[in-house]
Design a protein around this motif. Sequence first.
Motif, short mmCIF file in Angstrom:
data_model
loop_
_atom_site.label_atom_id
_atom_site.label_comp_id
_atom_site.label_asym_id
_atom_site.label_seq_id
_atom_site.Cartn_x
_atom_site.Cartn_y
_atom_site.Cartn_z
N ALA A 25 5.10 2.99 19.72
CA ALA A 25 4.63 2.39 18.47
C ALA A 25 5.54 1.20 18.15
N LYS A 69 0.48 5.33 10.59
CA LYS A 69 -0.27 6.58 10.68
C LYS A 69 -1.43 6.39 11.66
N VAL A 70 -1.60 7.33 12.58
CA VAL A 70 -2.66 7.23 13.58
C VAL A 70 -4.01 7.50 12.89
N THR A 71 -4.95 6.54 13.03
CA THR A 71 -6.27 6.73 12.41
C THR A 71 -7.37 6.88 13.46
N ALA A 121 -7.68 8.22 17.80
CA ALA A 121 -7.07 8.58 19.09
C ALA A 121 -8.19 9.16 19.94
N ILE A 149 -6.16 3.95 20.80
CA ILE A 149 -5.42 4.44 19.62
C ILE A 149 -5.39 3.32 18.57
N ILE A 204 -3.30 2.44 14.92
CA ILE A 204 -2.25 2.81 13.97
C ILE A 204 -2.42 1.96 12.71
N VAL A 221 -0.67 11.26 20.87
CA VAL A 221 -0.78 11.45 19.42
C VAL A 221 -2.21 11.81 19.05
N VAL A 232 -5.13 11.97 15.47
CA VAL A 232 -5.43 11.38 14.17
C VAL A 232 -4.62 12.11 13.08
N ASP A 238 -1.33 11.76 12.64
CA ASP A 238 0.11 11.75 12.98
C ASP A 238 0.78 10.53 12.35
N ILE A 298 3.51 6.88 22.17
CA ILE A 298 2.18 7.26 21.68
C ILE A 298 1.20 7.50 22.83
#
Length: 277
Positions: A188, A193-195, A197, A208, A210, A228, A230, A232, A240
């Motif tokens: 990263a 925040k992962v939105t 994956a 991915i 972020i 990762v 969603v 995280d 990641i």
Amino acid sequence: MLKLASLFLLLFVALQVNVQARELSSDFVKSQSGKFSQGGLVVLQLTEGTKVSLNGAALPVVDNYTVLGFGRDAKLRQEIAFTRGKKSAHVPLTLTKRRYSIQRIDGLPPTMVTPPEAAMARIIAQGKLKRQARAGLRREADFSQSFRWPVKGRISGVYGSQRFYNGEPRRPHFGIDIAAPRGTQVVAPAPGKVTLAEPDMYFEGGLIFIDHGLKVISAYMHLDSLNVKVGDQVAAGDVIATVGSTGRSTGPHLDWRMFWGGARIDPALVVTGSPSR
Ligand SMILES: [Zn+2]
């Protein structure tokens, strides 16, 4: 006569505003980083209580920070407006114009250039998924630090180039391609925040997103494996994923993209340091 008088009044007001803009901008902005350029992203630290808008649209402000982004073909004339209490200023600015090159990619399977009818439903559903994950609704700003390179290697594709796939003109390339061996760790570049994956998108392969807050989203394509999921929260430097060649790709590389709302930003204008290992 009345018309002429009001014209002069307007002119007088306009001149006043212009003068104020120059004098007052330090009243509204404490610090600034980034580039006022097509494809650029600018971070402003505002003075306490300042509100800001870009071309008439209010921008989110968190902890006195706000971000402005400009797409590949953003119009060169832009206007920022600041207000705090009874003070206000309109600051006209001119973006740096970019020149984009042409890139030809050959040897792709024909289904990756013109998807078959059977793949359309999947492509449309995945498009919806991407738009949702890119809505950028987080208010927190995670990136007051700078962005680092998510992977190091040779730059094999740049932002903005007009692309031809197997000789067919397609949309410009909006990412920066970094060639690296399959399995190389992708980190990263900033907290967020992962939105999204997804291991198997039609064009992007392993993908991915972020969300870094303040409308800034970054994307990582053609991934081999995903580390990762969603929801995280990731810190800068967290692994990641790994580099792959999934989706529309002719060899292992990371395609790194950035968005500010609907505008596509050039990661090369945001990242610090060198991409070479
Ligand atoms: Zn690419």
